[in-house]
Scaffold this active site. Structure first.
Site, PDB file in Angstrom:
ATOM      1  N   LYS A 126     -11.272   0.272  -1.828  1.00 12.83           N
ATOM      2  CA  LYS A 126     -11.989   0.041  -0.564  1.00 12.83           C
ATOM      3  C   LYS A 126     -13.467  -0.246  -0.773  1.00 12.83           C
ATOM      4  O   LYS A 126     -14.042  -1.052  -0.054  1.00 12.83           O
ATOM      5  CB  LYS A 126     -11.811   1.228   0.385  1.00 12.83           C
ATOM      6  CG  LYS A 126     -10.402   1.298   0.946  1.00 12.83           C
ATOM      7  CD  LYS A 126     -10.321   2.163   2.174  1.00 12.83           C
ATOM      8  CE  LYS A 126      -8.959   2.023   2.818  1.00 12.83           C
ATOM      9  NZ  LYS A 126      -8.741   2.962   3.910  1.00 12.83           N
ATOM     10  N   LYS A 209      -0.262  -3.411  -0.680  1.00  9.13           N
ATOM     11  CA  LYS A 209       0.288  -2.499   0.331  1.00  9.13           C
ATOM     12  C   LYS A 209       0.124  -3.070   1.742  1.00  9.13           C
ATOM     13  O   LYS A 209      -0.909  -3.678   2.033  1.00  9.13           O
ATOM     14  CB  LYS A 209      -0.472  -1.170   0.204  1.00  9.13           C
ATOM     15  CG  LYS A 209       0.026  -0.066   1.080  1.00  9.13           C
ATOM     16  CD  LYS A 209      -0.879   1.154   0.972  1.00  9.13           C
ATOM     17  CE  LYS A 209      -2.085   1.058   1.855  1.00  9.13           C
ATOM     18  NZ  LYS A 209      -2.457   2.291   2.563  1.00  9.13           N
ATOM     19  N   LYS A 212      -3.119  -1.412   7.845  1.00  6.00           N
ATOM     20  CA  LYS A 212      -3.587  -1.756   9.198  1.00  6.00           C
ATOM     21  C   LYS A 212      -4.916  -2.491   9.168  1.00  6.00           C
ATOM     22  O   LYS A 212      -5.245  -3.205  10.103  1.00  6.00           O
ATOM     23  CB  LYS A 212      -3.637  -0.541  10.131  1.00  6.00           C
ATOM     24  CG  LYS A 212      -4.252   0.724   9.600  1.00  6.00           C
ATOM     25  CD  LYS A 212      -4.266   1.777  10.700  1.00  6.00           C
ATOM     26  CE  LYS A 212      -3.645   3.083  10.265  1.00  6.00           C
ATOM     27  NZ  LYS A 212      -4.352   3.783   9.194  1.00  6.00           N
TER      28      LYS A 212
HETATM   29  N1  AQP Z   1       2.269   0.401   3.339  1.00  6.59           N
HETATM   30  C1  AQP Z   1       2.586   1.677   3.423  1.00  6.59           C
HETATM   31  N2  AQP Z   1       3.787   2.116   3.004  1.00  6.59           N
HETATM   32  C2  AQP Z   1       4.129   3.426   3.104  1.00  6.59           C
HETATM   33  N3  AQP Z   1       3.307   4.359   3.628  1.00  6.59           N
HETATM   34  C3  AQP Z   1       2.100   3.957   4.063  1.00  6.59           C
HETATM   35  N4  AQP Z   1       1.068   4.614   4.624  1.00  6.59           N
HETATM   36  C4  AQP Z   1       0.058   3.752   4.897  1.00  6.59           C
HETATM   37  N5  AQP Z   1       0.421   2.522   4.522  1.00  6.59           N
HETATM   38  C5  AQP Z   1       1.672   2.610   3.989  1.00  6.59           C
HETATM   39  C6  AQP Z   1       1.061   6.031   4.874  1.00  6.59           C
HETATM   40  O1  AQP Z   1       0.630   6.242   6.206  1.00  6.59           O
HETATM   41  C7  AQP Z   1      -0.113   7.458   6.252  1.00  6.59           C
HETATM   42  C8  AQP Z   1      -1.399   7.238   6.955  1.00  6.59           C
HETATM   43  O2  AQP Z   1      -2.273   6.438   6.222  1.00  6.59           O
HETATM   44  P1  AQP Z   1      -3.796   6.399   6.660  1.00  6.59           P
HETATM   45  O3  AQP Z   1      -3.934   5.741   7.945  1.00  6.59           O
HETATM   46  O4  AQP Z   1      -4.397   7.731   6.588  1.00  6.59           O
HETATM   47  O5  AQP Z   1      -4.477   5.580   5.540  1.00  6.59           O
HETATM   48  P2  AQP Z   1      -3.969   4.480   4.611  1.00  6.59           P
HETATM   49  O6  AQP Z   1      -2.966   5.033   3.652  1.00  6.59           O
HETATM   50  O7  AQP Z   1      -5.187   3.869   4.007  1.00  6.59           O
HETATM   51  O8  AQP Z   1      -3.215   3.491   5.615  1.00  6.59           O
HETATM   52  P3  AQP Z   1      -3.584   2.049   5.992  1.00  6.59           P
HETATM   53  O9  AQP Z   1      -2.602   1.581   6.997  1.00  6.59           O
HETATM   54  O10 AQP Z   1      -3.704   1.216   4.758  1.00  6.59           O
HETATM   55  O11 AQP Z   1      -4.992   2.225   6.696  1.00  6.59           O
HETATM   56  P4  AQP Z   1      -6.360   1.526   6.372  1.00  6.59           P
HETATM   57  O12 AQP Z   1      -6.046   0.044   6.418  1.00  6.59           O
HETATM   58  O13 AQP Z   1      -7.322   1.959   7.442  1.00  6.59           O
HETATM   59  O14 AQP Z   1      -6.751   1.984   5.017  1.00  6.59           O
HETATM   60  C9  AQP Z   1      -0.266   7.948   4.819  1.00  6.59           C
HETATM   61  O15 AQP Z   1       0.696   8.952   4.587  1.00  6.59           O
HETATM   62  C10 AQP Z   1       0.028   6.741   4.013  1.00  6.59           C
HETATM   63  O16 AQP Z   1       0.552   7.066   2.743  1.00  6.59           O
END
Ligand code: AQP
Length: 346
Positions: A126, A209, A212
């Site tokens: 990030k 991955k 969002k």
């Molecule tokens: N692609 C994914 N596959 C499986 N699990 C996922 N998680 C996120 N993306 C995937 C799981 O969702 C939970 C919440 O994640 P988060 O919002 O705390 O942060 P993150 O992992 O960084 O998710 P994002 O969607 O990628 O958010 P941004 O874009 O803001 O960084 C966690 O349990 C994560 O493992």
């Protein structure tokens, strides 16, 4: 509310308690649903005490427009409820309403080491080459996450694969705190990473991955996408020219094919082998419509319910407020004891 808070014991003696959270940093994706929320619901059904948080303080480690943050916080809470989390059985709340998270987070900032944070993959991904310009909060994120978990003495943390490293760091922080102060106060929490879709990949790039915050909306399925949008995104999802194999081994070195089959398996609640036994030999032109139909059938009831819940934001706020009160009742004595151990006069 709880008589089960244990303030002194060895890690093995802690009452089972589940904590997890999701950032309201955008709309929910299929990755969040399959990797996290679906698992949250399973754990609630197991009869273990469960706390699920909307981690709004994590979200602001990167810029969030205040109005969007409020909307996304409510939408994520609506996603929890629509997917089957029951506020009578799980404690549902947003992080900033329980100040104990931030207070314990500060103590852990003083326990965790800079080198540990520097090694975190998410920090490297990030902050990237712009580390100098990243917020201090983004760097310290895993220490606040450790506090989220340990302020409840949570023993189990359901997460997707990408968060495994942060839960391991939580264990390191707990162990160092226990060692430095000569106590057995914090448990060594276990990550729970299960199911066919612990790492859902981008629809545009099988090595990335699904996220969002990915600038490409076509890379992900949002929980609020309608049936046509879901079908279109799956139709356009990157694949390779080969037919689907009959066995899991055949998905090796085919990240995009593996991703779509994993998504199908997780939605259908089948193993990858079971899915391939049915669809092995099919071209993507045959498989993609099956996947679209399944995704729409599983997600439409959830997105419909989310839309209904979003019409009454006051009710969502009420549920979060009530959850925060219950969460504080568990967190406050654990934080008070932590201050005592550290030597703070109260
Ligand atoms: N692609 C994914 N596959 C499986 N699990 C996922 N998680 C996120 N993306 C995937 C799981 O969702 C939970 C919440 O994640 P988060 O919002 O705390 O942060 P993150 O992992 O960084 O998710 P994002 O969607 O990628 O958010 P941004 O874009 O803001 O960084 C966690 O349990 C994560 O493992």
């Amino acid at each position: 509310m709880t008589d089960a808070v244990q303030t002194q014991s060895s890690p093995g003696e802690f009452k089972q308690r589940v904590f997890s959270g999701i950032q309201p940093s955008g709309g929910l994706t299929l990755g969040n649903y399959l990797g996290a929320i679906k698992r949250f619901v399973d754990m609630q059904e197991n009869g273990i005490e469960t706390l699920y948080c909307v981690v709004d303080m994590h979200a602001i480690t990167v810029w969030q427009d205040p109005a969007a943050l409020r909307r996304q916080t409510r939408e994520l809470a609506a996603g929890y409820l629509a997917a089957g989390l029951d506020p009578a059985r799980s404690i549902l709340f947003n992080q900033s309403q329980v100040s104990q998270h931030a207070e314990l987070g500060w103590i852990f900032n003083c326990v965790a080491r800079m080198g540990w944070m520097n090694r975190m993959t998410q920090w490297k991904d990030k902050a990237g080459k712009n580390a100098e310009k990243a917020s201090l909060g983004l760097f310290a994120y895993p220490s606040l996450m450790a506090a989220d978990i340990l302020v409840y003495h949570a023993t189990h943390v359901p997460v997707g694969e990408d968060q495994k490293q942060h839960v391991e760091l939580t264990r390191d922080i707990a162990a160092k705190f226990n060692h430095d102060y000569g106590v057995d106060f914090f448990p060594l929490s276990e990550p729970v990473i299960e199911g066919a879709a612990t790492r859902v990949m981008s629809l545009r790039d099988g090595s990335k991955k699904m996220s969002k915050s990915d600038p490409s909306d076509a890379s992900r399925i949002n929980m609020t996408d309608d049936a046509d949008t879901i079908a279109q995104k799956i139709r356009k999802a990157k694949t390779d020219p080969e037919a689907l194999p009959g066995e899991t081994e055949g998905l090796k070195d085919r990240p995009e094919a593996r991703n779509l089959v994993n998504i199908y398996a997780a939605l259908a609640e089948q193993s990858v082998d079971q899915v391939l036994a049915q669809v092995g030999g099919q071209q993507f032109s045959q498989f993609k419509p099956l996947l679209s139909d399944l995704a729409v059938a599983k997600l439409a009831p959830i997105s419909g319910e989310m839309a209904r819940l979003m019409q009454d934001p006051a009710e969502i706020d009420r549920i979060l407020g009530q959850g925060a009160e219950r969460a504080r009742a568990i967190a406050a004595p654990i934080l008070a004891r932590t201050y005592e151990i550290v030597g703070m006069i109260r």
